[in-house]
Write an enzyme that holds these catalytic residues in place. Sequence first.
Site, mmCIF file in Angstrom:
data_model
loop_
_atom_site.group_PDB
_atom_site.id
_atom_site.type_symbol
_atom_site.label_atom_id
_atom_site.label_comp_id
_atom_site.label_asym_id
_atom_site.label_seq_id
_atom_site.Cartn_x
_atom_site.Cartn_y
_atom_site.Cartn_z
ATOM 1 N N THR A 11 -1.979 40.867 -79.787
ATOM 2 C CA THR A 11 -2.589 42.010 -79.947
ATOM 3 C C THR A 11 -3.064 42.488 -78.531
ATOM 4 O O THR A 11 -2.800 43.840 -78.350
ATOM 5 C CB THR A 11 -3.774 41.481 -80.579
ATOM 6 O OG1 THR A 11 -3.625 41.061 -81.796
ATOM 7 C CG2 THR A 11 -4.666 43.059 -80.780
ATOM 8 N N ILE A 12 -3.499 41.835 -77.462
ATOM 9 C CA ILE A 12 -3.922 42.266 -76.167
ATOM 10 C C ILE A 12 -2.708 42.411 -75.182
ATOM 11 O O ILE A 12 -2.621 43.424 -74.716
ATOM 12 C CB ILE A 12 -4.876 41.615 -75.615
ATOM 13 C CG1 ILE A 12 -6.328 41.538 -76.621
ATOM 14 C CG2 ILE A 12 -5.212 41.951 -74.227
ATOM 15 C CD1 ILE A 12 -6.716 42.807 -76.914
ATOM 16 N N GLY A 110 -11.833 35.625 -74.635
ATOM 17 C CA GLY A 110 -11.918 34.562 -75.196
ATOM 18 C C GLY A 110 -11.926 33.282 -74.440
ATOM 19 O O GLY A 110 -12.106 32.157 -75.011
ATOM 20 N N CYS A 140 -13.993 42.338 -75.907
ATOM 21 C CA CYS A 140 -14.008 43.872 -76.205
ATOM 22 C C CYS A 140 -15.734 44.171 -76.475
ATOM 23 O O CYS A 140 -15.878 45.160 -76.001
ATOM 24 C CB CYS A 140 -13.186 43.894 -77.548
ATOM 25 S SG CYS A 140 -13.415 42.464 -79.030
ATOM 26 N N ASN A 141 -16.241 43.204 -77.058
ATOM 27 C CA ASN A 141 -17.906 43.559 -77.339
ATOM 28 C C ASN A 141 -18.717 43.602 -76.213
ATOM 29 O O ASN A 141 -19.524 44.836 -75.976
ATOM 30 C CB ASN A 141 -18.398 42.483 -78.167
ATOM 31 C CG ASN A 141 -18.277 42.567 -79.781
ATOM 32 O OD1 ASN A 141 -18.198 43.887 -80.366
ATOM 33 N ND2 ASN A 141 -17.602 41.667 -80.504
ATOM 34 N N HIS A 194 -22.835 37.037 -76.557
ATOM 35 C CA HIS A 194 -22.554 38.351 -75.893
ATOM 36 C C HIS A 194 -23.561 38.822 -74.765
ATOM 37 O O HIS A 194 -23.168 39.362 -73.979
ATOM 38 C CB HIS A 194 -22.574 39.540 -77.070
ATOM 39 C CG HIS A 194 -21.447 38.956 -78.118
ATOM 40 N ND1 HIS A 194 -21.963 38.455 -79.473
ATOM 41 C CD2 HIS A 194 -20.141 39.273 -78.264
ATOM 42 C CE1 HIS A 194 -20.788 38.214 -79.978
ATOM 43 N NE2 HIS A 194 -19.890 38.639 -79.425
ATOM 44 N N GLY A 195 -24.987 38.559 -75.106
ATOM 45 C CA GLY A 195 -25.905 39.100 -74.186
ATOM 46 C C GLY A 195 -25.585 38.211 -72.791
ATOM 47 O O GLY A 195 -25.477 38.700 -71.764
ATOM 48 N N HIS A 220 -15.605 47.009 -84.493
ATOM 49 C CA HIS A 220 -16.897 46.283 -84.316
ATOM 50 C C HIS A 220 -17.937 47.564 -84.290
ATOM 51 O O HIS A 220 -17.668 48.507 -83.841
ATOM 52 C CB HIS A 220 -16.991 45.415 -83.095
ATOM 53 C CG HIS A 220 -16.087 44.356 -82.754
ATOM 54 N ND1 HIS A 220 -16.114 43.265 -83.786
ATOM 55 C CD2 HIS A 220 -15.316 44.251 -81.803
ATOM 56 C CE1 HIS A 220 -15.145 42.113 -83.208
ATOM 57 N NE2 HIS A 220 -14.904 42.641 -82.144
ATOM 58 N N GLN A 301 -11.705 46.878 -81.121
ATOM 59 C CA GLN A 301 -11.606 45.730 -80.516
ATOM 60 C C GLN A 301 -10.220 45.340 -79.849
ATOM 61 O O GLN A 301 -10.057 44.631 -78.892
ATOM 62 C CB GLN A 301 -11.933 44.391 -81.337
ATOM 63 C CG GLN A 301 -10.950 44.178 -82.407
ATOM 64 C CD GLN A 301 -11.022 44.988 -83.576
ATOM 65 O OE1 GLN A 301 -11.840 45.930 -83.720
ATOM 66 N NE2 GLN A 301 -10.206 45.133 -84.601
#
Length: 336
Positions: A11-12, A110, A140-141, A194-195, A220, A301
């Site tokens: 995908t990426i 990842g 991505c996020n 994520h934070g 997302h 994403q």
Amino acid sequence: MIKVGINGYGTIGKRVADAVAKQPDMEVVGVVKTRPTHEARHAIKNEYALYANNMENVQTFINEGFEISGTLDDLLDKCDVIVDCTPGKIGAMNRPLYESKGVKAIFQGGEKSGTGDVSFNAQGNYATCLGKDYVRVVSCNTTGLCRTIGAVEKKYGVKKARVTLIRRGPDPGNSKKGPVNAIVPNPVTVPSHHGPDVNTIFPDMDIMTSAVIVPTTLMHLHTVIVEMNNPATTAEIKQLFKSTPRIILVKASEGITSTAEIMEHARDLGRKRGDLNEIAVWDESINVIGNELFYIQAIHQESDVVPENIDCIRAMFELTKDADESIAMTDRAMDL
Ligand code: NAD
């Protein structure tokens, strides 16, 4: 010309390869696949030299009639930088090989943040990554959060940010994962990762995130609340997002009422694979009340991190020390 190899053409990886091929200052010297899949056929069609991840798999490709240029090891001898786009955790296992070959490497979101010596977001910390050998482009996020909250941080200062992430299940091309009929807190712990990942780019930002996964593949979605240090109006925030690269405003009043219409809009833009590399913020969702800013954004994403990988290469080779110049060059070449 910087010679770029791509390890992992999924995908990426396939998107990064196409983006590299469009740039004036870098070229794709080869891509690595493990198996002779349809994606490997596309690599050949796109005229990327195809390499197997190991000698054993070279024979599998030959048996299926693929023209194969060698192994990952051979590719590493030919490239200045390898962009590792293998599934999460494999990049960390590959790093010692890249080091032993003296090849710079980029890892994806990842991987654990320690897999690179530093994390990267073009608008957030380009300068920190100048000349570095091992860098991780955030997920991505995290990229989406860094772009919009980062823009607010630069102009108005962020006292604190609170975000709920509604995550897609699998990517559209993946038939093996769910959920099919459930909403899954993922991770169930708060904060989600994520934070802390945003803190690898903005170390001092007070940000808390929680996340759930829902049965969709498209995008997302984030609902964001930011407490600002300095006053801004709703109109000023709209103008800020409008003028920031890689953020677009979309309007429910123009029929974009969900991620489905955002993706339709992206397909209408005519970009390969219907990608939307920009973060889409709903114009109507932007609202400033007191010193609190509210908005809702959607993240494609599969593609938002792709231009980041290009800027990361430029930073690592110091092709330009100016983030804005690199971003403009990348976006021009990708027609963003
Ligand atoms: P993917 O599964 O679509 O692609 C991975 C590719 O690597 C596949 O072609 C697979 O065959 C290949 N591969 C597997 N093992 C390999 C090995 N040992 N050597 C070489 N290639 C191997 O995965 P993806 O979605 O492209 O994700 C790649 C990385 O990008 C992950 O770290 C992921 O977390 C990150 N990322 C993914 C997304 C997304 O939404 N898909 C977004 C941002 C970041």
